[in-house]
Write a protein that holds these residues in place. Structure first.
Motif, PDB file in Angstrom:
ATOM      1  N   ILE A 111      22.015  80.193  66.055  1.00 19.91           N
ATOM      2  CA  ILE A 111      21.371  81.492  65.832  1.00 19.91           C
ATOM      3  C   ILE A 111      21.447  82.354  67.084  1.00 19.91           C
ATOM      4  O   ILE A 111      21.767  83.551  67.025  1.00 19.91           O
ATOM      5  N   LEU A 112      21.174  81.764  68.224  1.00 17.64           N
ATOM      6  CA  LEU A 112      21.142  82.532  69.473  1.00 17.64           C
ATOM      7  C   LEU A 112      22.530  82.996  69.896  1.00 17.64           C
ATOM      8  O   LEU A 112      22.703  84.116  70.390  1.00 17.64           O
ATOM      9  N   LYS A 113      23.542  82.150  69.682  1.00 14.55           N
ATOM     10  CA  LYS A 113      24.891  82.484  70.157  1.00 14.55           C
ATOM     11  C   LYS A 113      25.694  83.273  69.128  1.00 14.55           C
ATOM     12  O   LYS A 113      26.382  84.226  69.462  1.00 14.55           O
ATOM     13  N   ASP A 114      25.626  82.823  67.863  1.00 11.99           N
ATOM     14  CA  ASP A 114      26.482  83.420  66.836  1.00 11.99           C
ATOM     15  C   ASP A 114      25.764  84.445  65.971  1.00 11.99           C
ATOM     16  O   ASP A 114      26.411  85.195  65.230  1.00 11.99           O
ATOM     17  N   GLY A 115      24.417  84.455  66.015  1.00 14.89           N
ATOM     18  CA  GLY A 115      23.674  85.368  65.154  1.00 14.89           C
ATOM     19  C   GLY A 115      23.794  85.027  63.691  1.00 14.89           C
ATOM     20  O   GLY A 115      23.608  85.879  62.815  1.00 14.89           O
ATOM     21  N   LYS A 116      24.113  83.755  63.377  1.00  8.88           N
ATOM     22  CA  LYS A 116      24.264  83.306  62.001  1.00  8.88           C
ATOM     23  C   LYS A 116      23.286  82.170  61.719  1.00  8.88           C
ATOM     24  O   LYS A 116      23.040  81.318  62.563  1.00  8.88           O
ATOM     25  N   ARG A 117      22.774  82.175  60.487  1.00  6.73           N
ATOM     26  CA  ARG A 117      21.811  81.153  60.089  1.00  6.73           C
ATOM     27  C   ARG A 117      22.509  80.083  59.245  1.00  6.73           C
ATOM     28  O   ARG A 117      23.681  80.226  58.870  1.00  6.73           O
ATOM     29  N   VAL A 118      21.781  79.007  58.934  1.00 11.91           N
ATOM     30  CA  VAL A 118      22.416  77.867  58.273  1.00 11.91           C
ATOM     31  C   VAL A 118      22.962  78.211  56.893  1.00 11.91           C
ATOM     32  O   VAL A 118      23.847  77.512  56.388  1.00 11.91           O
ATOM     33  N   ASP A 119      22.455  79.268  56.259  1.00 10.04           N
ATOM     34  CA  ASP A 119      22.982  79.664  54.955  1.00 10.04           C
ATOM     35  C   ASP A 119      23.928  80.856  55.058  1.00 10.04           C
ATOM     36  O   ASP A 119      24.300  81.464  54.052  1.00 10.04           O
ATOM     37  N   GLY A 120      24.301  81.213  56.303  1.00 11.17           N
ATOM     38  CA  GLY A 120      25.275  82.277  56.512  1.00 11.17           C
ATOM     39  C   GLY A 120      24.699  83.672  56.552  1.00 11.17           C
ATOM     40  O   GLY A 120      25.435  84.641  56.781  1.00 11.17           O
ATOM     41  N   ARG A 121      23.399  83.827  56.361  1.00 10.26           N
ATOM     42  CA  ARG A 121      22.801  85.162  56.372  1.00 10.26           C
ATOM     43  C   ARG A 121      22.748  85.743  57.777  1.00 10.26           C
ATOM     44  O   ARG A 121      22.673  85.007  58.774  1.00 10.26           O
ATOM     45  N   ASN A 122      22.731  87.070  57.837  1.00 10.77           N
ATOM     46  CA  ASN A 122      22.433  87.732  59.102  1.00 10.77           C
ATOM     47  C   ASN A 122      20.949  87.572  59.405  1.00 10.77           C
ATOM     48  O   ASN A 122      20.150  87.220  58.528  1.00 10.77           O
ATOM     49  N   ASP A 146      27.027  69.945  63.879  1.00 14.93           N
ATOM     50  CA  ASP A 146      27.334  71.363  64.015  1.00 14.93           C
ATOM     51  C   ASP A 146      28.235  71.842  62.875  1.00 14.93           C
ATOM     52  O   ASP A 146      28.052  72.938  62.339  1.00 14.93           O
ATOM     53  N   LEU A 147      29.184  71.010  62.473  1.00 14.18           N
ATOM     54  CA  LEU A 147      30.075  71.379  61.372  1.00 14.18           C
ATOM     55  C   LEU A 147      29.295  71.537  60.064  1.00 14.18           C
ATOM     56  O   LEU A 147      29.559  72.444  59.269  1.00 14.18           O
ATOM     57  N   VAL A 148      28.320  70.650  59.850  1.00 10.08           N
ATOM     58  CA  VAL A 148      27.504  70.747  58.636  1.00 10.08           C
ATOM     59  C   VAL A 148      26.680  72.029  58.650  1.00 10.08           C
ATOM     60  O   VAL A 148      26.580  72.738  57.643  1.00 10.08           O
ATOM     61  N   ILE A 192      13.988  75.073  56.615  1.00 12.87           N
ATOM     62  CA  ILE A 192      14.486  74.488  57.853  1.00 12.87           C
ATOM     63  C   ILE A 192      14.210  75.401  59.047  1.00 12.87           C
ATOM     64  O   ILE A 192      13.961  74.939  60.163  1.00 12.87           O
ATOM     65  N   GLU A 193      14.219  76.737  58.814  1.00 11.81           N
ATOM     66  CA  GLU A 193      13.964  77.681  59.905  1.00 11.81           C
ATOM     67  C   GLU A 193      12.488  77.717  60.268  1.00 11.81           C
ATOM     68  O   GLU A 193      12.132  77.936  61.433  1.00 11.81           O
ATOM     69  N   THR A 251      19.293  68.152  65.719  1.00 12.55           N
ATOM     70  CA  THR A 251      19.579  69.135  64.671  1.00 12.55           C
ATOM     71  C   THR A 251      18.898  70.469  64.981  1.00 12.55           C
ATOM     72  O   THR A 251      19.488  71.541  64.820  1.00 12.55           O
ATOM     73  N   LYS A 252      17.662  70.393  65.425  1.00  7.26           N
ATOM     74  CA  LYS A 252      16.917  71.602  65.789  1.00  7.26           C
ATOM     75  C   LYS A 252      17.617  72.345  66.921  1.00  7.26           C
ATOM     76  O   LYS A 252      17.792  73.573  66.871  1.00  7.26           O
ATOM     77  N   LYS A 253      18.032  71.623  67.920  1.00  5.02           N
ATOM     78  CA  LYS A 253      18.693  72.234  69.077  1.00  5.02           C
ATOM     79  C   LYS A 253      19.980  72.949  68.662  1.00  5.02           C
ATOM     80  O   LYS A 253      20.232  74.089  69.058  1.00  5.02           O
ATOM     81  N   LEU A 254      20.786  72.295  67.840  1.00  5.22           N
ATOM     82  CA  LEU A 254      22.065  72.873  67.437  1.00  5.22           C
ATOM     83  C   LEU A 254      21.864  74.079  66.518  1.00  5.22           C
ATOM     84  O   LEU A 254      22.597  75.071  66.606  1.00  5.22           O
ATOM     85  N   MET A 255      20.875  73.999  65.620  1.00  3.97           N
ATOM     86  CA  MET A 255      20.605  75.128  64.745  1.00  3.97           C
ATOM     87  C   MET A 255      20.155  76.348  65.542  1.00  3.97           C
ATOM     88  O   MET A 255      20.582  77.484  65.286  1.00  3.97           O
ATOM     89  N   ARG A 256      19.299  76.136  66.512  1.00  2.00           N
ATOM     90  CA  ARG A 256      18.801  77.239  67.332  1.00  2.00           C
ATOM     91  C   ARG A 256      19.932  77.844  68.167  1.00  2.00           C
ATOM     92  O   ARG A 256      20.008  79.061  68.330  1.00  2.00           O
ATOM     93  N   GLN A 257      20.811  76.990  68.694  1.00  2.00           N
ATOM     94  CA  GLN A 257      21.944  77.497  69.472  1.00  2.00           C
ATOM     95  C   GLN A 257      22.849  78.367  68.606  1.00  2.00           C
ATOM     96  O   GLN A 257      23.355  79.403  69.047  1.00  2.00           O
TER      97      GLN A 257
END
Length: 721
Positions: free
Chosen positions: A317-328, A253-255, A493-494, A309-315
Motif C-alpha cells: 500500500i505504501l509503495k505501490d498505492g494498491k490494495r489486496v483487491d486491486g482498488r485505489n 507477496d505474489l498472492v 484484512i485491512e 503478511t501484515k508487513k508485506l501488505m502494508r508495504q
C-alpha cells in the motif's frame, strides 16, 4: 483512610481526583468527582495465563442505581446484568485504553469504573475514561499514557465542554474525544447533520482540553512521586520471523498482488504457504542451524506468519498505492442494494451489499407502548428507536455457539442507531416506535456502516418519512513513521492489519455519527481531518447507489403495520379519558378494538389495523375532552332513563342529563311519557354545575328542524261510572 485530593479547574468546573483513600488492595485506584458525580476507578493486574497470545484486558462500567437515589425496578430489586448504556460505556473505556498497552503484554488487566453518585449535570462516562488512565498509572502497569477524555457539545454556535444531559439533548453534537500526548486515539460522536468542518473544529477543540487533563495527571504523578512506567519490550528471538521472511516473503507477496482473486482464494493460498512452511520446518528438525525454528510452536508460527503478511501488505500500500483487491486507496467496493426483499408481513426490508459484506435489515413499526423502558442512570427513561445488530458465525464461515448479544453486537447496533436518529421524523407527525434489526449475512469489513445503509433503505421501504437518507463508510490507515496512507471503505484484512478503523455516517447535508478506533498511540488532528474529508465522496457514491434501489419513502405502509392516529388533549383531562380504575379507556378500546396510549403531556396515540375504528376512538376521546359551554345545542340519543330524568350522549362518550322538569313546558308525570331509550333528541346545555355535571333541557329547543316541541302523553281519563 486519609487520601490525597487534587483539584483541577476545567472550563469553569472543578474536577477532583482523590488517590490513596479508596480500594487499597487494588493495583491503583482513583475517585474522580465533578459536581455531585463520583466515579471510583480501579486498575488491577494479575500474572498472565499459559497459552494466551493476546492482551486479556477487561473494562467494566458498573452502575449502581443508588447513585441517583433510586431502587432497581427488577423483581429482585437489585442490579443484574448491565444495561445497554453501561455496556457502551465499558466499550468507551476499552477503546482508547487497549492500544496504549504494549503489544507483547499478556498479563490479565481489569479496569472497573463504578458510578457511586450521579449529578444530572455531569455525565459519568468521560470521567470514567480519564479515571481509567489515572488508575492504570497509579498501579504502575506498563502503559503508554497518560490518556484523557472530554465530551464536546454544540449549543447554537458555541462549543461546550462536558455538557449536561439536558444540553446534550438540546444541542446538535455529542462528541467524545480521547487522546494522548501523541494525538487523538478515539472519537465517538452523534451529530445533527453537521458539516465536516464543524466536526473537525469540535475534535480540535476537544483535543486541546484533553491535553490539559493529561498535564493534570502528570502533575499528580509527580506530586505522588510515581514515575510513569514506560513499556520496555522484552528481548525476543527473531529466528523464526527472519526464517519466514527470507524463505516465504516472495510467495506471500505474489498472492497479495493477485488483485482479481476472491477473498476465499487468497486465504486458501496463504494457508497453503503457511502449511508448506510448517512442513518444511518439521522436516529440518535435525538440522542444528534451524533448531530454534523447529522448536517453535504452531501458535508462534501462526503469529509470525501473520506478522509477515501484515508487513508485506502494508508495504504494498505504501509503495505501490494498491490494495489486496486491486482498488485505489480512495475507491469503494462494488455496491448492490435492494428494498422490499421480504414479504410485507415484514413492515420494511432491504438487502445491502458492499464487496463481500452483506447486511439484511428489517424495520418494524410499533405503538408507543412498545417503547423500551430504560432502568439505568441516564435521565431519559425510554427509547422509541431501537437498532439491533446480529453477527451470526456463518457470516464469516465459522461455527460457534450462538449466545445472547455480546459487547460488539451492542456497540455496532448503537452506532447504527445513533447515525439514523437525527433524520427520524418528529414524534408528533409520525408517532410510531421503530425497531430495525440488521442481520449480517456475510462479513468482510464495515458491517456497522452496512447496517446504517441497510436500515435507511428498510425504513424507507416501511414508509417512514426520513428527513434524509443516511449512508456510511469505514476509513482505514497505514502509518509507518511519517508516511501515512488513508484507505476508503476498508475490508476485513485491512481492518485487521491496519492502524485505524474510522466509521463515518451521514447525509448529503452533513455527518450524523462518527466512531474512530486506533491501534497506535495517537493521530494528529490534521490526519483525522484528512480521513473525514476523504470519507465524504465515498458516502455520496454509496448514497447514489442506495437511491437506485429506493429514492423516496413508500407512500403506503405495509397492510400488516398498525395505523396510528395522534392528537393532543388538555393534560388536565387525561383522568377523564382514563376514568375511575381505567374503566373509561378500557371501554373505548373494547368498543373500537383499538390500542390507546396517553402520554403525560396529553399526546394521545390510537393504534388499529382498521382506520375507521381508530377514527371512532378519536371521536370518542375528543368528545370526552371537548369543553361544553352553556347555551350550546347538541343532538344525540337517549342512552338511559332514571325516574328523575333522561341521559343524552351529546358527544361521543360524554353525557348530560335532562331533568324531568326540563322535558316539556307542561308537567310530566313519567319520563317515559316523553322519551324512550334510543330516541334522537336535540338539547340545549342549560347549566354546568360546580361538580362538572352537564344539565340539559328540551324546553324551547326545536326538534328535527320542524319546530316540534315534545309533549307529555295525554293523561288517561277515568271512565264515568
Amino acid at each position: 483512610m486519609q487520601g490525597q485530593t487534587k483539584s483541577i479547574s476545567f472550563d469553569g468546573r472543578e474536577i477532583r481526583l482523590t488517590t490513596g483513600r479508596y480500594a487499597p488492595q487494588a493495583g491503583g485506584s482513583v475517585m474522580v468527582e465533578c459536581g455531585d458525580t463520583a466515579v471510583l476507578v480501579t486498575a488491577t493486574k494479575a500474572p498472565g495465563r499459559e497459552g494466551i497470545d493476546f492482551l486479556p484486558l477487561v473494562c467494566d462500567f458498573e452502575e449502581r442505581l443508588y447513585a441517583a437515589g433510586r431502587i432497581p425496578g427488577s423483581f429482585m430489586r437489585r442490579e443484574g446484568r448491565p444495561p445497554e448504556r453501561a455496556t457502551l460505556i465499558s466499550r468507551l473505556i476499552d477503546r482508547p485504553m487497549r492500544p496504549l498497552f504494549p503489544s507483547w503484554m499478556r498479563d490479565d488487566i481489569q479496569i472497573v469504573a463504578t458510578c457511586l453518585s450521579l449529578d444530572e449535570r455531569v455525565p459519568a462516562d468521560v470521567l470514567a475514561v480519564t479515571g481509567a488512565s489515572m488508575a492504570t498509572l497509579l498501579a504502575e502497569i506498563p502503559f503508554q499514557g497518560p490518556m484523557a477524555s472530554v465530551r464536546v457539545g454544540l449549543l447554537g454556535d458555541d462549543f461546550v465542554l462536558n455538557p449536561s444531559y439536558r444540553e446534550i439533548e438540546r444541542g446538535d453534537l455529542d462528541l467524545v474525544v480521547a487522546g494522548t500526548p501523541d494525538g487523538v486515539v478515539m472519537v465517538e460522536a452523534g451529530a445533527n447533520q453537521l458539516s465536516e468542518q464543524d466536526v473537525i473544529e469540535a475534535i480540535d477543540f476537544g483535543y486541546e482540553a484533553v491535553c490539559e487533563l493529561i498535564k493534570a495527571q502528570q502533575s499528580i504523578l509527580k506530586d505522588l512521586d510515581i514515575k510513569e512506567i514506560k513499556p520496555v519490550e522484552p528481548e525476543k528471538d527473531d529466528t523464526l520471523p527472519n526464517y519466514l521472511e527470507k524463505n516465504y516473503s516472495k510467495a506471500i507477496d505474489l498472492v497479495l498482488k493477485e488483485f482479481d482473486q476472491t477473498k476465499a482464494a487468497r486465504d486458501e493460498k496463504l494457508d497453503s504457504i503457511k502449511a508448506e512452511a510448517s512442513e518444511t520446518i518439521e522436516a529440518l528438525k535435525e538440522d542444528n542451524a534451524v533448531r530454534k525454528v523447529v522448536t517453535a510452536s504452531n501458535k508462534a508460527l501462526g503469529n509470525s506468519f501473520k506478522a509477515l503478511t501484515k508487513k508485506l501488505m502494508r508495504q504494498q500500500i505504501l509503495k505501490d498505492g494498491k490494495r489486496v483487491d486491486g482498488r485505489n486507496l480512495d475507491e469503494v467496493r462494488k455496491i448492490d442494494a435492494a428494498a422490499g426483499v421480504l414479504p410485507n408481513r415484514v413492515h420494511g426490508s432491504a438487502l445491502f451489499q458492499r464487496g463481500l459484506t452483506q447486511v439484511l435489515s428489517t424495520a418494524t413499526l410499533g405503538t408507543p407502548s412498545d417503547a423500551q423502558e430504560m432502568d439505568d442512570l441516564n435521565p431519559n427513561t425510554e427509547k422509541t428507536y431501537l437498532h439491533h445488530y446480529n453477527f451470526p458465525p456463518f457470516s464469516v464461515g465459522e461455527t460457534r455457539p450462538m449466545r445472547s448479544p455480546g459487547r460488539r453486537e451492542i456497540g455496532h447496533g448503537a452506532l447504527a442507531e445513533r447515525a439514523i436518529i437525527p433524520v427520524l421524523p418528529a414524534k408528533d407527525t409520525f408517532p410510531y416506535v421503530l425497531r430495525v434489526v440488521s442481520e449480517v449475512l456475510s462479513s468482510n469489513g464495515s458491517t456497522s456502516m452496512g447496517s446504517v445503509c441497510g436500515s435507511t433503505l428498510a425504513l424507507m421501504d416501511a414508509g417512514v418519512p426520513l428527513k434524509a437518507p443516511v449512508s456510511g463508510a469505514a476509513m482505514g490507515l497505514i502509518k509507518e513513521g511519517k508516511e501515512v496512507k488513508i484507505l476508503t471503505d476498508i475490508q476485513g484484512i485491512e481492518d485487521f492489519l491496519g492502524d485505524m478503523d474510522f466509521k463515518v455516517a451521514g447525509t448529503e447535508k452533513g455527518i450524523t455519527a462518527l466512531q474512530m478506533d486506533m491501534k497506535i498511540t495517537g493521530l494528529s488532528v490534521a490526519t483525522v481531518t484528512e480521513a473525514i474529508n476523504q470519507a465524504r465522496p465515498a458516502r455520496m457514491h454509496i448514497l447514489e447507489k442506495m437511491m437506485e434501489a429506493i429514492n423516496t419513502p413508500r407512500e403506503n405502509l405495509s397492510p400488516h403495520a398498525p395505523r396510528l392516529l395522534s392528537f393532543r388533549i388538555d393534560p388536565e383531562l387525561i383522568g377523564t379519558v382514563i376514568g375511575p380504575g381505567g374503566r373509561t379507556i378500557k371501554g373505548i378500546t373494547e368498543r373500537t378494538n383499538t390500542k390507546i396510549d396517553i402520554e403525560d403531556g396529553g399526546i394521545v396515540t390510537i393504534a388499529s389495523h382498521d382506520g375507521a375504528a381508530a377514527e371512532e376512538a378519536q371521536r370518542i376521546i375528543e368528545g370526552l375532552t371537548r369543553k361544553v359551554n352553556e347555551g350550546e345545542i347538541f343532538t344525540g340519543p337517549i342512552t338511559r332513563i332514571i325516574p328523575i330524568g333522561a341521559f343524552v350522549e351529546i358527544l361521543p362518550g360524554k353525557e348530560g342529563m335532562i331533568h324531568i322538569s326540563q322535558l316539556s313546558e307542561a308537567r310530566v308525570e313519567k319520563v317515559e311519557d316523553v322519551v324512550k331509550v334510543g330516541d334522537e333528541v336535540t338539547v340545549r346545555v342549560r347549566e354546568i354545575d360546580n361538580r362538572g355535571r352537564i344539565n340539559l333541557t328540551l324546553r324551547g329547543v326545536p326538534q328535527n328542524g320542524e319546530g316540534f316541541q315534545p309533549q307529555p302523553s295525554p293523561t288517561p281519563v277515568a271512565p264515568l261510572t
